[in-house]
Design an enzyme around this catalytic site. Structure first.
Site, short mmCIF file in Angstrom:
data_model
loop_
_atom_site.label_atom_id
_atom_site.label_comp_id
_atom_site.label_asym_id
_atom_site.label_seq_id
_atom_site.Cartn_x
_atom_site.Cartn_y
_atom_site.Cartn_z
N ASP A 55 -4.90 -9.59 -1.00
CA ASP A 55 -4.01 -10.24 -1.96
C ASP A 55 -3.80 -11.72 -1.64
O ASP A 55 -2.98 -12.38 -2.25
CB ASP A 55 -2.66 -9.51 -2.03
CG ASP A 55 -1.92 -9.58 -0.71
OD1 ASP A 55 -2.44 -10.15 0.26
OD2 ASP A 55 -0.79 -9.05 -0.65
N LYS B 79 3.33 -1.22 -12.52
CA LYS B 79 1.88 -1.43 -12.45
C LYS B 79 1.28 -0.77 -13.70
O LYS B 79 1.37 0.46 -13.86
CB LYS B 79 1.31 -0.77 -11.19
CG LYS B 79 1.59 -1.55 -9.91
CD LYS B 79 1.11 -0.75 -8.70
CE LYS B 79 1.11 -1.58 -7.42
NZ LYS B 79 0.95 -0.71 -6.21
P1 PGA Z 1 -2.29 -1.69 -4.43
O1 PGA Z 1 -0.79 -2.06 -4.28
O2 PGA Z 1 -2.96 -2.15 -3.19
O3 PGA Z 1 -2.25 -0.20 -4.56
O4 PGA Z 1 -2.82 -2.34 -5.64
C1 PGA Z 1 -0.41 -3.39 -4.31
C2 PGA Z 1 1.05 -3.47 -3.99
O5 PGA Z 1 1.77 -2.47 -3.88
O6 PGA Z 1 1.47 -4.60 -3.86
ZN ZN Z 2 3.57 -1.43 -3.12
#
Ligand code: PGA
Ligand code: ZN
Length: 429
Positions: free
Chosen positions: A207, A341
């Site tokens: 990320d 999400k």
């Molecule tokens: P993920 O979660 O890796 O399942 O996309 C991202 C998050 O919770 O920030």
């Molecule tokens: Zn999370």
């Protein structure tokens, strides 16, 4: 009306296939793609993957692509793109399964988003405004960004068990200023890490957060604290954590050393120990929000911790954006914020509905990316249109993360005098 729908397989930010769709109306072509994660829990909507080990390690999405090009396009051609709920319902009816595994949530969501973009164009209004209309809302708010600055968990190759340390520029007066504060702090943090851990420590996780080889909460929080103090914005920045504790919960215990090969299993914490630890952390650092502090099945400790009212308690793996789990958590006062999400639930219409549930309960709402992202910036417009107050889209670094934050800059510019930054009201959706 919708005249043509054409899907294809593209790659996401991790180099893993995902679905992209071009949806055509008389107004032009509207493109959208599905985000993805490998952490998808058993309660989430289901991605359709081809499973042919010889092709992309089984991760191809050609079945989902073909479902769009054949079944979905046949059902939707001729429909009015402004009628989002009817479009989404048509796909839900076609799929017939509770978790959308028949057509694949990756197919359904990409089409749902593309249709939403087409609907806005049909009405000749901005996308965020169309989303506000669909939800019956009239306000538009620029969300407080939660920038991931330290990555751990399954997103990074260090020994840190928790997934993310984030910074929230709550004290900024505009989104534009929030982005500047976030980016400047990120660069200061890079310098702090370089001094302590060398250049290798500046590698980033999926990320975009830095992934120095630390193994504890406190080590990471101290780095962030030091970076914040170098910016001079001390009073404007708060801290949030995504513990993602399901990843290191073993039975009823939590193994904070799960990623340290020599120490794993030696330092198990009980739910009560975790609560004590969070209490201490919240008093030692300006932490205002903790996501998934306990395992997704550990509703009891999540509730015990929420009832202390020390900080916002966000349910991600706990709730999976699922209305049934959100309703239960509201009824039982398990947590007090929703992580939204889109691909956990699957359509724009259902996302709007679950946000309404959270809002009626006076919860906070965090619009969220996934670890596997594309350049699609839809969630930026979604956060503004649904006035979620918070958005989490990763670090102020890497194109697929900046796609969302940069879109928020454009929206703020377009709204001009009318732009409202959530700021101190960040957790009032
Ligand atoms: P993920 O979660 O890796 O399942 O996309 C991202 C998050 O919770 O920030
Ligand atoms: Zn999370």
């Amino acid at each position: 009306v919708i005249t043509k729908i054409k899907a294809r397989q593209i790659l996401d930010s991790r180099g893993i296939p995902t679905v992209e769709v071009d949806l055509y109306t008389n107004k032009g072509m509207f493109r959208a793609s599905a985000p993805s994660s490998d952490s998808s829990g058993m309660y989430e909507a289901v991605e359709l993957r081809d499973g042919d080990k010889g092709v992309y390690h089984g991760n191809g999405v050609m079945k989902a692509v073909n479902n769009i090009n054949e079944k979905i396009s046949e059902a939707l051609i001729g429909m009015d793109p402004t009628l989002q709920s009817q479009i989404d319902q048509a796909m839900i009816d076609l799929d017939k399964t509770e978790k959308k595994g028949e057509l694949g949530v990756n197919a359904i969501l990409a089409v749902s988003i593309a249709a939403c973009k087409a609907g806005a164009a049909e009405k000749e209004i901005p996308l965020y405004k169309h989303i506000a209309d669909l939800s019956g809302g009239t306000n538009l708010t620029l969300p407080v960004p939660a920038f991931s600055v330290i990555s751990g968990g399954k997103q990074a190759g260090n020994n840190l068990a928790i997934q993310e340390i984030m910074i929230l520029p709550i004290g900024a007066s505009k989104f534009d200023e929030a982005l500047q504060i976030g980016a400047e702090t990120y660069q200061h943090l890079k310098a702090v890490i370089l001094e302590k851990y060398g250049a290798q420590g500046c590698n980033v996780g999926e990320d975009g957060g830095f992934a120095p080889n630390i193994s504890s909460f406190r080590e990471g929080l101290d780095l962030v604290k030091e970076a914040i103090s170098r910016t001079g914005y001390n009073d404007k920045i708060k801290i949030a954590l995504d513990v993602a504790s399901t990843e290191f919960c073993i039975g009823t215990k939590y193994d904070l050393d799960s990623k340290s090969p020599n120490k794993s299993g030696q330092n198990f914490k009980s739910g009560e120990d975790m609560i004590d630890m969070y209490k201490e952390l919240c008093s030692d650092y300006p932490i205002v929000s903790i996501e998934d502090p306990f395992d997704k099945e550990d509703w009891e400790h999540t509730k015990m911790f929420s009832s202390l009212a020390i900080c916002q308690v966000v349910g991600d793996d706990l709730l999976v954006s699922n209305p049934k789990r959100v309703e239960r958590a509201i009824q039982e006062s398990t947590c007090n914020a929703l992580l939204l999400k889109l691909n956990q639930i699957g359509t724009v219409t259902e996302a709007i509905e679950v946000v309404k549930l959270a809002r009626d309960a006076h919860w906070g709402v965090v619009t969220s990316h996934r670890c596997g992202e594309t350049l699609d910036s839809f969630i930026a417009d979604l956060a503004v249109g649904l006035t979620t107050g918070q958005i989490k889209a990763g670090a102020p670094c890497r194109g697929e993360r900046l796609a969302k934050y940069n879109q928020l800059l454009r929206i703020e510019e377009e709204l001009g005098d009318q732009a409202v930054y959530a700021g101190e009201d960040w957790n009032k959706s």
